[in-house]
Design an enzyme around this catalytic site. Structure first.
Site, PDB file in Angstrom:
ATOM      1  N   HIS A 353       0.959  -1.318   0.102  1.00 48.33           N
ATOM      2  CA  HIS A 353      -0.075   0.003  -0.070  1.00 48.33           C
ATOM      3  C   HIS A 353       0.777   1.107   0.229  1.00 48.33           C
ATOM      4  O   HIS A 353       0.253   2.462  -0.018  1.00 48.33           O
ATOM      5  CB  HIS A 353      -0.937   0.058   1.047  1.00 48.33           C
ATOM      6  CG  HIS A 353      -2.237  -0.922   1.100  1.00 48.33           C
ATOM      7  ND1 HIS A 353      -3.306  -0.321   0.497  1.00 48.33           N
ATOM      8  CD2 HIS A 353      -2.293  -1.990   1.609  1.00 48.33           C
ATOM      9  CE1 HIS A 353      -4.071  -1.467   0.541  1.00 48.33           C
ATOM     10  NE2 HIS A 353      -3.626  -2.531   1.089  1.00 48.33           N
ATOM     11  N   LYS A 549      -9.493  13.693   3.701  1.00 46.54           N
ATOM     12  CA  LYS A 549      -8.834  12.362   3.865  1.00 46.54           C
ATOM     13  C   LYS A 549      -7.853  12.749   5.018  1.00 46.54           C
ATOM     14  O   LYS A 549      -7.755  13.815   5.528  1.00 46.54           O
ATOM     15  CB  LYS A 549      -7.875  12.403   2.492  1.00 46.54           C
ATOM     16  CG  LYS A 549      -7.205  13.488   1.957  1.00 46.54           C
ATOM     17  CD  LYS A 549      -6.504  13.663   0.655  1.00 46.54           C
ATOM     18  CE  LYS A 549      -7.409  13.493  -0.565  1.00 46.54           C
ATOM     19  NZ  LYS A 549      -7.281  12.165  -1.327  1.00 46.54           N
ATOM     20  N   ARG A 550      -7.219  11.770   5.450  1.00 48.68           N
ATOM     21  CA  ARG A 550      -6.009  12.028   6.272  1.00 48.68           C
ATOM     22  C   ARG A 550      -5.087  13.251   6.177  1.00 48.68           C
ATOM     23  O   ARG A 550      -4.762  13.260   4.671  1.00 48.68           O
ATOM     24  CB  ARG A 550      -5.073  10.609   6.603  1.00 48.68           C
ATOM     25  CG  ARG A 550      -5.896   9.488   7.170  1.00 48.68           C
ATOM     26  CD  ARG A 550      -6.214   9.754   8.534  1.00 48.68           C
ATOM     27  NE  ARG A 550      -5.139  10.273   9.521  1.00 48.68           N
ATOM     28  CZ  ARG A 550      -4.861   9.271  10.255  1.00 48.68           C
ATOM     29  NH1 ARG A 550      -5.232   8.102  10.561  1.00 48.68           N
ATOM     30  NH2 ARG A 550      -3.799   9.480  11.160  1.00 48.68           N
ATOM     31  N   LYS A 555      -0.067  14.433   0.607  1.00 46.91           N
ATOM     32  CA  LYS A 555      -1.403  14.658   0.161  1.00 46.91           C
ATOM     33  C   LYS A 555      -1.605  16.166  -0.251  1.00 46.91           C
ATOM     34  O   LYS A 555      -2.786  16.453  -0.632  1.00 46.91           O
ATOM     35  CB  LYS A 555      -2.468  14.246   1.338  1.00 46.91           C
ATOM     36  CG  LYS A 555      -2.552  12.630   1.223  1.00 46.91           C
ATOM     37  CD  LYS A 555      -3.640  12.298   2.319  1.00 46.91           C
ATOM     38  CE  LYS A 555      -3.862  10.726   2.501  1.00 46.91           C
ATOM     39  NZ  LYS A 555      -4.321   9.967   1.363  1.00 46.91           N
ATOM     40  N   THR A 657      -8.882   6.161  -2.845  1.00 47.76           N
ATOM     41  CA  THR A 657     -10.320   5.554  -2.907  1.00 47.76           C
ATOM     42  C   THR A 657     -11.381   6.767  -2.924  1.00 47.76           C
ATOM     43  O   THR A 657     -12.308   6.836  -3.496  1.00 47.76           O
ATOM     44  CB  THR A 657     -10.655   4.453  -2.162  1.00 47.76           C
ATOM     45  OG1 THR A 657     -10.262   4.578  -0.987  1.00 47.76           O
ATOM     46  CG2 THR A 657      -9.917   3.215  -2.500  1.00 47.76           C
ATOM     47  N   LYS A 661     -14.945   7.783  -4.837  1.00 50.28           N
ATOM     48  CA  LYS A 661     -16.117   8.203  -4.391  1.00 50.28           C
ATOM     49  C   LYS A 661     -16.632   9.574  -4.709  1.00 50.28           C
ATOM     50  O   LYS A 661     -17.944   9.663  -5.113  1.00 50.28           O
ATOM     51  CB  LYS A 661     -16.191   8.131  -2.720  1.00 50.28           C
ATOM     52  CG  LYS A 661     -15.625   6.765  -2.182  1.00 50.28           C
ATOM     53  CD  LYS A 661     -15.305   7.329  -0.548  1.00 50.28           C
ATOM     54  CE  LYS A 661     -14.209   6.045   0.096  1.00 50.28           C
ATOM     55  NZ  LYS A 661     -13.554   6.544   1.272  1.00 50.28           N
TER      56      LYS A 661
HETATM   57  C1  LIG Z   1     -12.075   6.625   1.472  1.00 51.17           C
HETATM   58  C2  LIG Z   1     -11.917   7.136   2.863  1.00 51.17           C
HETATM   59  C3  LIG Z   1     -10.668   7.123   2.949  1.00 51.17           C
HETATM   60  C4  LIG Z   1      -9.275   7.346   1.950  1.00 51.17           C
HETATM   61  O1  LIG Z   1      -9.430   8.435   1.400  1.00 51.17           O
HETATM   62  P1  LIG Z   1      -8.285   9.003   0.351  1.00 51.17           P
HETATM   63  O2  LIG Z   1      -8.818  10.349  -0.178  1.00 51.17           O
HETATM   64  O3  LIG Z   1      -8.060   8.075  -0.746  1.00 51.17           O
HETATM   65  O4  LIG Z   1      -7.044   9.171   1.029  1.00 51.17           O
HETATM   66  C5  LIG Z   1      -9.983   7.680   4.174  1.00 51.17           C
HETATM   67  N1  LIG Z   1     -10.847   7.476   5.400  1.00 51.17           N
HETATM   68  C6  LIG Z   1     -12.381   7.565   5.313  1.00 51.17           C
HETATM   69  C7  LIG Z   1     -13.065   7.598   6.312  1.00 51.17           C
HETATM   70  C8  LIG Z   1     -12.931   7.087   3.800  1.00 51.17           C
HETATM   71  O5  LIG Z   1     -14.134   7.147   3.765  1.00 51.17           O
END
Ligand SMILES: *Cc1c(COP(=O)(O)O)cnc(C)c1O
Length: 812
Positions: A353, A549-550, A555, A657, A661
């Protein structure tokens, strides 16, 4: 489902609900518990049927049973999904109405099961959903943490972490399996008895299973998340108790329960703590003992174990699995090394990952040996045989042997500590290794795993991530889902590829209008939530620009904030210009020990305070940081986004991911040529995405030539003004020191090339503004984006894993 079946289900559910509700005074929490308990009894029936079907598969089955080992499962809430899967949403709403309760309010009371940090854990949760939907014989295996991901509060603009006591209201979803218990050992020593090596002594703990059942939506199949709970073999030391030594009497219990105490809150960094290694060993041992017991029940012998079972490692956290499987087969079941190794290699596969070296797990050899002495012996033996093979294949290359060894010997001339390399173990013991997007898989082979890829070229491949459309579209965005039904029919609900049919219709004015109306309704809801949580009024028709996101330097939330500052300065300089009103939404948690990430959160709040209160700005620009990002918050934010920020430095985001979404919910993407953004652009048409920034090769080249961020600042007046404002206290009530660390880092090192990408980012944001002015054209673009997203269903991802990794044929 037939009508009689449905009626039977509804009445069973109603009586379970009534029985539960009779036990407690009525409120939203008791209604939630009652509904969950009622669902669980239906799910329990489906679980039993699923297990019975899977047990009958026999030795000829093409699909192996998958055992998905992961230290994280970021499940979120369960009730809404369960109701939808069982077709009971209306039944519950109708049962609640006479009680004066709204379904939405009850759903909102469920705490998130946040047993994961971010993307990796959420991926595992999406996979469980697809396992059920595809009817794949499977078990997800994890730990039953008492405290999940911390809850984020904000005090004076700074993150504060609070424990996430998600079990406080009881656990209506869990199925305890008291009969499913195994013993796991730590410490002790290895003895030889009759030529057989055995691990004895040390401390023993009991692992007990708690199942969490995940339903399919279009069949009666379910999948299982089996989570382990540790307890002491000796819950009380009675002698100590009788001496009056209560602490001593409780010691074993405390030590055992520590294993389930808390999820390690680090994301993409190596925590390196002994308790973490114990958690990993505990997960692996209990899960593999469970697998072996089940296999013996079904097949009576261990010979076909590798052919009938796949063991998948979600990152290296469960990479002890091959060593533990070898130990169980050799020491407990008396197989020979060659038999055990053949089974292990067949069974094990591994997903990487991250490419970041600091995130690659290694363990100090001394700690490892003290805790897992027999595993270390086995790892030495695996390593010896592996290195012998390398020597035979490429004689004379001692540097190579050093690089690929499972043991890091430390710096060449001594001084360092010897360590066990978990990624190396995972690669050597697996029959397949994959990255999570094409670029990431390519970079794995070119960088961190280059040597292994030379030795085992057939082993490496790519499986691009996906997300479950059940949660991330049907559940999160009922308005858009209904519009899709109207426009395409309901086929997309079982085959997301049917979204492609939207492409031809994206130009239709009526559809565009309907799409914009749905989006506006979602934005109104988010605007209300922002007002409620932050007391901030935003213009609900403004462009909703979202990055959730984190918080991580790679990022580049900071790049986003720099753009907000630049835009703020431009608005103040020219308030009369025809600005496209914009609301920037940021959410995300910073690891508790990650100073720079926390400083970025503080900066977001400081910038928000200044921008949001400046009367010259009005609704032309607002910045909202929504606290406590998690699955449920994502479900409300994502359907309301116009623009999705996916702006990591090229080559750093393995897949992402979140990007999927958003696009699935009709947001356009501003993104770098990174991770799965690339494949998304290819599927929807590259011109449909707002792509900017240096690509991976250019990033590498610039770094190789000696990157100097100052040059970019000197030649860009806009950038210079932004950096100056950071340094002169404009956003910090005159405090010139608060963001010194950020300014210094940007000017001196800037590892993630924010300065190099700034100009193109800002220019591309300008293109976004212009595109957004033409509402119909924007809707057409968004719909074309959605049309390209069918491929990013986790059902497709899992189908690829089955074909290339988990089927019997993939072993050939
Ligand atoms: C989808 C998701 C992530 C991953 O988000 P990225 O933008 O791909 O880093 C992290 N936390 C939650 C709660 C998510 O639903």
């Amino acid at each position: 489902m037939s009508t009689t079946q449905r009626t039977r289900l509804q009445s069973a559910f109603k009586s379970a609900l009534a029985a539960e509700l009779a036990q407690a005074p009525l409120d939203r929490d008791s209604a939630l518990r009652a509904a969950a308990t009622a669902c669980r009894s239906v799910l329990a029936e489906r679980w039993a049927k699923t297990q019975a079907q899977d047990a009958k598969r026999g030795a000829k089955a093409k699909t192996r049973r998958v055992h998905y080992l992961s230290m994280e499962f970021l499940m979120g809430r369960a009730l809404h999904n369960a109701l939808a899967a069982l077709g009971l949403t209306d039944t519950l709403a109708e049962a609640l109405a006479p009680l004066g309760l709204q379904l939405a309010d009850v759903l909102e009371r469920e705490p998130d099961a946040a047993l994961g940090n971010g993307g990796l854990g959420r991926l595992a949760a999406c996979f469980l959903d697809s396992f059920a939907e595809l009817g794949l014989p499977s078990f997800g295996y994890g730990l039953r943490y008492q405290f999940g991901m911390f809850a984020q509060g904000i005090t004076e603009g700074r993150q504060v972490e609070r424990p996430d006591d998600w079990l406080r209201l009881g656990t209506p979803w869990e199925q305890p399996r008291p009969e499913c218990r195994y013993t796991v050992r730590f410490g002790g020593r290895v003895v030889v008895e009759g030529g057989q090596r055995r691990w004895v002594g040390g401390e023993e703990v009991v692992a007990q299973a708690f199942d969490f059942i995940v339903p399919a939506h279009h069949s009666e199949r379910v999948s299982t998340l089996r989570q382990w709970q540790a307890s002491s073999v000796k819950p009380i030391d009675f002698e100590a108790f009788c001496r009056g030594d209560y602490e001593g009497a409780n010691r074993h219990r405390v030590a055992a329960e520590a294993l389930n105490w808390v999820l390690y809150p680090d994301d993409s960094t190596d925590a390196g703590r002994e308790l973490r290694l114990k958690q990993e060993a505990f997960l692996v041992s209990a899960s593999l003992q469970d697998l072996i017991a089940r296999h013996l029940r079904e097949f009576g012998s261990l010979q076909g174990l590798g052919r009938a079972n796949a063991i998948h490692l979600n990152d290296t956290h469960p990479a002890l699995a091959p060593a533990e499987l070898m130990r169980l087969l050799l020491d407990e079941h008396g197989l020979s090394w060659d038999e055990a190794w053949a089974i292990t290699r067949q069974a094990v596969s591994y997903t990487n990952h991250t490419l970041m070296p600091e995130a690659l797990e290694t363990w100090p050899l001394r700690m490892f040996e003290a805790l897992l002495p027999r595993h270390l012996e086995i790892i030495y033996e695996i390593n010896q045989r592996f290195l012998d093979g390398v020597k035979a294949q490429l004689p004379g290359d001692t540097a190579l042997l050093r690089r690929v060894s499972l043991i890091d010997e430390g710096p060449e001339h001594g001084g360092g500590e010897r360590r066990v390399r978990m990624a190396a173990l995972a690669v050597v013991a697996s029959h397949r290794v994959n990255g999570v997007a094409q670029l990431h898989s390519d970079l794995c082979v070119q960088t961190i795993f280059a040597d292994y890829a030379r030795l085992f070229p057939q082993r490496f491949h790519n499986v691009t991530n996906g997300v479950t459309p059940r949660r991330w579209l049907m559940q999160a965005n009922p308005g858009f889902s209904a519009l899709l039904d109207e426009t395409l029919g309901e086929g997309w609900r079982t085959d997301l590829g049917e979204l492609a049919k939207l492409k031809k219709k994206a130009g239709q004015a009526k559809l565009q209008k309907a799409f914009l109306a749905v989006k506006q309704a979602n934005k109104d809801k988010l605007a209300a939530r922002i007002r409620q949580e932050l007391g901030l009024v935003v213009n609900p028709t403004s462009l909703f620009d979202v990055q959730i996101k984190r918080i991580h330097e790679y990022k580049r939330q900071l790049l986003n904030i720099l753009h907000v500052i630049a835009r703020y300065q431009a608005i103040v300089a020219n308030p009369q210009a025809d600005w496209v009103p914009r609301t920037v939404v940021i959410a995300g948690k910073a690891a508790s020990a990650y100073h720079m990430a926390k400083l970025i959160i503080q900066l977001a709040h400081d910038v928000a305070r200044v921008v949001n209160s400046d009367p010259r700005v009005g609704d032309k620009l607002k910045l909202a940081f929504l606290p406590n990002y998690g699955v449920s918050l994502a479900e409300t934010i994502i359907p309301a986004a116009d623009l999705s920020e996916q702006i990591s430095t090229a080559g750093t985001e393995a897949s992402g991911t979140g990007n999927m979404k958003f696009a699935l919910n009709g947001a356009c993407t501003i993104g770098t040529w990174d991770g799965a953004n690339i494949e998304m652009a290819q599927h929807m048409g590259v011109d449909e995405m707002f792509v900017f920034g240096l690509r991976t090769e250019a990033v590498e080249k610039i770094k190789a030539l000696g990157y100097d961020p100052r040059l970019y600042v000197e030649e860009n007046r806009q950038l210079k003004a932004v950096i100056d404002a950071l340094g002169d206290g404009s956003f910090a009530n005159g405090d010139t020191q608060r963001y010194r660390a950020i300014v210094d880092k940007l000017l001196q090192v800037d590892n993630y090339l924010l300065m190099a990408d700034f100009a193109d980012y800002v220019a591309t944001q300008g293109r976004v503004d212009e595109a957004f002015r033409d509402r119909a054209a924007w809707a057409e673009r968004a719909l074309k984006n959605v049309a390209g997203m069918g491929w990013f269903s986790s059902d497709r991802t899992i189908a690829e894993y089955v074909e290339r990794v988990w089927s019997v044929d993939s072993l050939a």
